[in-house]
Design a protein around this motif. Structure first.
Motif, PDB file in Angstrom:
ATOM      1  N   PHE A 191       0.806  -1.225   0.000  1.00 39.38           N
ATOM      2  CA  PHE A 191       0.000   0.000   0.000  1.00 39.38           C
ATOM      3  C   PHE A 191       0.838   1.275   0.000  1.00 39.38           C
ATOM      4  CE2 PHE A 191      -2.645  -3.186   2.411  1.00 39.38           C
ATOM      5  CZ  PHE A 191      -3.417  -3.536   1.314  1.00 39.38           C
ATOM      6  N   GLY A 192       2.164   1.117  -0.032  1.00 41.82           N
ATOM      7  CA  GLY A 192       3.028   2.296  -0.109  1.00 41.82           C
ATOM      8  C   GLY A 192       3.716   2.439  -1.451  1.00 41.82           C
ATOM      9  N   ASN A 193       3.414   1.520  -2.399  1.00 39.06           N
ATOM     10  CA  ASN A 193       4.044   1.543  -3.722  1.00 39.06           C
ATOM     11  C   ASN A 193       2.972   1.405  -4.794  1.00 39.06           C
ATOM     12  OD1 ASN A 193       7.053   1.380  -2.969  1.00 39.06           O
ATOM     13  ND2 ASN A 193       6.181  -0.328  -1.825  1.00 39.06           N
ATOM     14  N   SER A 194       2.899   2.382  -5.675  1.00 37.64           N
ATOM     15  CA  SER A 194       1.793   2.429  -6.636  1.00 37.64           C
ATOM     16  C   SER A 194       1.871   1.357  -7.714  1.00 37.64           C
ATOM     17  CB  SER A 194       1.729   3.814  -7.297  1.00 37.64           C
ATOM     18  OG  SER A 194       2.930   4.067  -8.012  1.00 37.64           O
ATOM     19  N   PHE A 195       3.080   0.827  -8.000  1.00 37.58           N
ATOM     20  CA  PHE A 195       3.196  -0.065  -9.156  1.00 37.58           C
ATOM     21  C   PHE A 195       2.655  -1.461  -8.889  1.00 37.58           C
ATOM     22  CE2 PHE A 195       7.293   0.183  -6.964  1.00 37.58           C
ATOM     23  CZ  PHE A 195       7.551  -1.144  -6.650  1.00 37.58           C
ATOM     24  N   PRO A 250      -7.301  -2.522   0.198  1.00 36.72           N
ATOM     25  CA  PRO A 250      -6.597  -1.417   0.861  1.00 36.72           C
ATOM     26  C   PRO A 250      -7.444  -0.788   1.970  1.00 36.72           C
ATOM     27  CG  PRO A 250      -6.455  -1.212  -1.533  1.00 36.72           C
ATOM     28  CD  PRO A 250      -7.443  -2.303  -1.255  1.00 36.72           C
ATOM     29  N   PRO A 251      -6.960  -0.790   3.214  1.00 36.13           N
ATOM     30  CA  PRO A 251      -7.707  -0.118   4.284  1.00 36.13           C
ATOM     31  C   PRO A 251      -7.676   1.394   4.089  1.00 36.13           C
ATOM     32  CG  PRO A 251      -6.033  -1.650   5.155  1.00 36.13           C
ATOM     33  CD  PRO A 251      -5.737  -1.441   3.710  1.00 36.13           C
ATOM     34  N   ALA A 252      -8.673   2.067   4.639  1.00 37.14           N
ATOM     35  CA  ALA A 252      -8.735   3.521   4.494  1.00 37.14           C
ATOM     36  C   ALA A 252      -7.633   4.210   5.288  1.00 37.14           C
ATOM     37  CB  ALA A 252     -10.099   4.032   4.954  1.00 37.14           C
ATOM     38  N   ARG A 253      -7.251   3.615   6.414  1.00 37.75           N
ATOM     39  CA  ARG A 253      -6.214   4.219   7.249  1.00 37.75           C
ATOM     40  C   ARG A 253      -5.506   3.133   8.043  1.00 37.75           C
ATOM     41  NH1 ARG A 253     -11.151   5.193   8.950  1.00 37.75           N
ATOM     42  NH2 ARG A 253     -11.222   7.098   7.721  1.00 37.75           N
ATOM     43  N   PHE A 254      -4.350   3.476   8.618  1.00 36.15           N
ATOM     44  CA  PHE A 254      -3.584   2.521   9.412  1.00 36.15           C
ATOM     45  C   PHE A 254      -4.074   2.599  10.859  1.00 36.15           C
ATOM     46  CE2 PHE A 254      -0.060   0.735  11.773  1.00 36.15           C
ATOM     47  CZ  PHE A 254       0.371  -0.301  10.968  1.00 36.15           C
ATOM     48  N   ASN A 257      -9.218  -0.801  13.603  1.00 34.55           N
ATOM     49  CA  ASN A 257     -10.508  -1.151  13.026  1.00 34.55           C
ATOM     50  C   ASN A 257     -10.431  -1.302  11.518  1.00 34.55           C
ATOM     51  OD1 ASN A 257     -12.109  -1.497  15.275  1.00 34.55           O
ATOM     52  ND2 ASN A 257     -12.718   0.670  15.382  1.00 34.55           N
ATOM     53  N   ALA A 258      -9.790  -0.348  10.833  1.00 38.80           N
ATOM     54  CA  ALA A 258      -9.747  -0.375   9.367  1.00 38.80           C
ATOM     55  C   ALA A 258      -9.012  -1.614   8.858  1.00 38.80           C
ATOM     56  CB  ALA A 258      -9.084   0.901   8.836  1.00 38.80           C
ATOM     57  N   ILE A 259      -7.858  -1.918   9.451  1.00 38.93           N
ATOM     58  CA  ILE A 259      -7.076  -3.070   8.999  1.00 38.93           C
ATOM     59  C   ILE A 259      -7.792  -4.375   9.326  1.00 38.93           C
ATOM     60  CG2 ILE A 259      -4.954  -4.384   9.464  1.00 38.93           C
ATOM     61  CD1 ILE A 259      -3.502  -1.674   9.620  1.00 38.93           C
ATOM     62  N   ARG A 260      -8.348  -4.477  10.523  1.00 35.54           N
ATOM     63  CA  ARG A 260      -8.994  -5.730  10.918  1.00 35.54           C
ATOM     64  C   ARG A 260     -10.323  -5.941  10.195  1.00 35.54           C
ATOM     65  NH1 ARG A 260      -8.243  -6.104  17.335  1.00 35.54           N
ATOM     66  NH2 ARG A 260      -9.425  -4.165  17.266  1.00 35.54           N
ATOM     67  N   ASP A 261     -10.981  -4.857   9.810  1.00 29.75           N
ATOM     68  CA  ASP A 261     -12.189  -4.988   8.978  1.00 29.75           C
ATOM     69  C   ASP A 261     -11.853  -5.697   7.672  1.00 29.75           C
ATOM     70  OD1 ASP A 261     -13.839  -3.739  10.790  1.00 29.75           O
ATOM     71  OD2 ASP A 261     -13.834  -1.792   9.764  1.00 29.75           O
ATOM     72  N   ILE A 427       0.542  -2.232  26.430  1.00 27.69           N
ATOM     73  CA  ILE A 427       0.686  -1.236  27.498  1.00 27.69           C
ATOM     74  C   ILE A 427       0.098   0.103  27.069  1.00 27.69           C
ATOM     75  CG2 ILE A 427       2.433   0.164  28.700  1.00 27.69           C
ATOM     76  CD1 ILE A 427       4.185  -2.461  28.701  1.00 27.69           C
ATOM     77  N   GLU A 428       0.252   0.450  25.775  1.00 34.84           N
ATOM     78  CA  GLU A 428      -0.224   1.752  25.287  1.00 34.84           C
ATOM     79  C   GLU A 428      -1.644   1.711  24.740  1.00 34.84           C
ATOM     80  OE1 GLU A 428       2.775   3.048  22.533  1.00 34.84           O
ATOM     81  OE2 GLU A 428       4.059   3.815  24.156  1.00 34.84           O
ATOM     82  N   GLY A 429      -2.212   0.490  24.579  1.00 33.10           N
ATOM     83  CA  GLY A 429      -3.605   0.383  24.157  1.00 33.10           C
ATOM     84  C   GLY A 429      -3.840   0.470  22.659  1.00 33.10           C
ATOM     85  N   ASP A 430      -2.858   0.066  21.852  1.00 31.70           N
ATOM     86  CA  ASP A 430      -3.000   0.095  20.388  1.00 31.70           C
ATOM     87  C   ASP A 430      -3.344  -1.311  19.893  1.00 31.70           C
ATOM     88  OD1 ASP A 430      -2.786   0.249  17.645  1.00 31.70           O
ATOM     89  OD2 ASP A 430      -0.883   1.334  17.647  1.00 31.70           O
ATOM     90  N   GLN A 431      -4.563  -1.501  19.355  1.00 30.10           N
ATOM     91  CA  GLN A 431      -5.040  -2.822  18.954  1.00 30.10           C
ATOM     92  C   GLN A 431      -4.711  -3.207  17.507  1.00 30.10           C
ATOM     93  OE1 GLN A 431      -9.298  -2.575  20.101  1.00 30.10           O
ATOM     94  NE2 GLN A 431      -8.862  -4.284  21.461  1.00 30.10           N
ATOM     95  N   THR A 432      -4.007  -2.369  16.773  1.00 26.97           N
ATOM     96  CA  THR A 432      -3.810  -2.582  15.336  1.00 26.97           C
ATOM     97  C   THR A 432      -3.246  -3.964  15.014  1.00 26.97           C
ATOM     98  OG1 THR A 432      -3.422  -0.209  15.063  1.00 26.97           O
ATOM     99  CG2 THR A 432      -2.752  -1.641  13.249  1.00 26.97           C
TER     100      THR A 432
END
Length: 488
Positions: A191-195, A250-254, A257-261, A427-432
């Motif tokens: 998702f960071g390379n257009s080709f 492609p998820p809408a954002r990093f 929720n977006a990635i796990r959806d 510890i920081e609460g980030d579920q990604t």
């Protein structure tokens, strides 16, 4: 999403176990040494064995000396890290013990993260005990280490039990593969390379191969492994998560929720393998005696010292039934006592529609993208190039690799082990990078259908020699489609 607020306390269940010694304590020390743990964070270990704070600190120090690289050891950092550590013995089935645990942990108003690594049979007792002692309130989040059940029904039971005290936004299900740098690099690559995007579909890709091979046998995991087997141990979590990262939209954002959806959509799109298709689309094996690492080794049954029909190898032809991937086979393969230890994804692109070199003897091979996760970490694109020469006798084309070695390219950056990232995210609460309940249950639905097919067809694992790539039927699984496994 969970409240992205760092907690002030961490509680480790299974604090004297192998995982704690090899991974958890070294990871927490690494985070501490780099100044990444919240100031004042206390780490309370708990397990059945009796320890004082001092004896557990000695245990932790011994683990660090054994498993932390020598260049990372620092006497001052070790001393200050151990000052964070304390211990409380616990019989998980005795509700009275949780009061003592709560007293040891102290006030959780500033937030508590619990890392639960325990047998599934103890989950209900632990959750009830935590609730009874006030260790399951709104300021508490819980991380769950696998195995989380052995089929859909048992997984739901565990999830239901956990959900009575911890809602989804405070539940962090751990798959340590998602903490690996190279796994996260799949997202950057895609998702960071257009080709890549215009050909990352059924029009551009012929097949995808995912291999996780191990050279080891049972080691110390006999009791667990014989009840699980390769399908539950590796495919039901690590391999399907890798498949989802390759196949997801492609998820809408990093964010979590977006990635796990998008991952969940992939799991729901996996074509169930019906009983009549199981013999054709799956292969199971069990290693026999052979040679591994230059040594003669025993077969699985001899290591186990009792009869067993547990599979130590599985190969599967899977399909993702959606618009992007219709008709593209995903070949999954994992096993013990393989020739080499490696985890990799090989994406074979479709050949060019017309070869202008064929009348001059030039032979083309389809391009292949290889993403190696371990033991080395690299991305390699195999492309066609012309061999030097005058070409009077014909054009000679050869496949050459374009290499991106992540180890070399980021040599100045310290490579963190997966649990460092996952513990810090907890510890920081980030579920990604954690797995959501609907993902888990969709995965088990697919796995259970395969196992039902094995039972319906009375499929028993075929023997293969240690040090080989599994039963010959695994080769036939791809060869009948005109595909060859990418082996070294």
């Amino acid at each position: 999403m969970a409240n992205r607020t760092p907690v002030g306390k961490l509680l480790l269940f299974g604090a004297t176990g192998d995982l704690a010694q090899r991974m958890l304590l070294p990871s927490l020390y690494g985070l501490h040494a780099d100044g990444l743990l919240p100031e004042g964070l206390t780490i309370t270990g708990t397990a059945r064995s009796e320890n004082s704070d001092e004896s557990y600190r000695k245990f932790a120090k011994d683990a660090l000396e054994k498993f932390v690289p020598k260049d990372r050891m620092d006497a001052k950092a070790i001393k200050s890290f151990l000052e964070r550590v304390q211990y409380q013995a616990l019989d998980a089935t005795d509700m009275a013990h949780y009061k003592d645990l709560s007293a040891k942990v102290g006030d959780v108003a500033g937030g508590l993260a619990i890392f639960l690594s325990t047998a599934p049979s103890l989950f209900e007792a632990v959750i009830r005990g935590l609730e009874s002692a006030g260790l399951a309130g709104e300021t508490v989040r819980i991380g769950l280490e696998k195995p989380l059940g052995y089929d859909l029904e048992s997984s739901r039971e565990i999830n239901d039990t956990v959900a009575t005290a911890f809602p989804e936004e405070r539940t962090f299900r751990i798959d340590h593969y998602l903490g690996k740098e190279t796994v996260q690099n799949i997202l950057a690559l895609r998702f960071g390379n257009s080709f890549f995007e215009p050909i990352w579909n059924a029009r551009g890709i012929d097949n995808v191969q995912i291999t996780i091979s191990e050279t080891v046998g049972l080691e110390e995991r006999a009791a667990y492994y014989d009840g699980a087997g390769a399908l539950r141990d590796m495919v039901a979590n690590h391999m399907l998560q890798l498949l989802a990262l390759i196949a997801m939209e492609p998820p809408a954002r990093f964010d979590g929720n977006a990635i796990r959806d998008e991952k969940a959509k992939v799991f729901r799109s996996l074509r169930l393998i019906e009983p009549q298709d199981a013999p054709r689309d799956t292969v199971t094996g069990q290693y026999g005696a052979g040679a591994s690492g230059g040594e003669i080794v025993k077969g699985y049954i001899d290591e186990l010292t009792k009869p067993s029909t547990t599979e130590t190898f599985v190969a599967i032809k899977a399909h993702v039934d959606n618009w992007r991937w219709q008709g593209v086979p995903f070949y999954l393969r994992t096993g013990k006592r393989m020739p080499t230890r490696r985890s990799e994804i090989a994406i074979q692109f479709k050949p060019v529609p017309h070869s202008m070199f064929s009348n001059r003897g030039g032979l083309l091979q389809p391009n292949v993208l290889v993403i190696r996760l371990q033991p080395e970490e690299y991305v390699q694109l195999l492309v066609m190039a012309k061999e030097p020469g005058l070409d009077r006798d014909g054009i000679r084309l050869r496949e050459v690799p374009l290499n991106l070695s992540l180890d070399a390219e980021f040599a100045g950056s310290r490579r963190r082990i997966a649990y460092e990232r996952l513990l810090l995210d907890l510890i920081e609460g980030d579920q990604t990078l954690f797995v959501r309940r609907d993902e888990v249950e969709a995965q088990w639905t697919w796995i259970d259908a395969i196992r039902a097919g094995w039972v319906a067809n009375d499929m028993k694992p075929k023997s293969y020699a240690s040090g080989s790539w599994g039963p010959s039927a695994a080769i036939a699984l791809t060869e009948r489609d005109g595909v060859t496994w990418l082996d070294e």
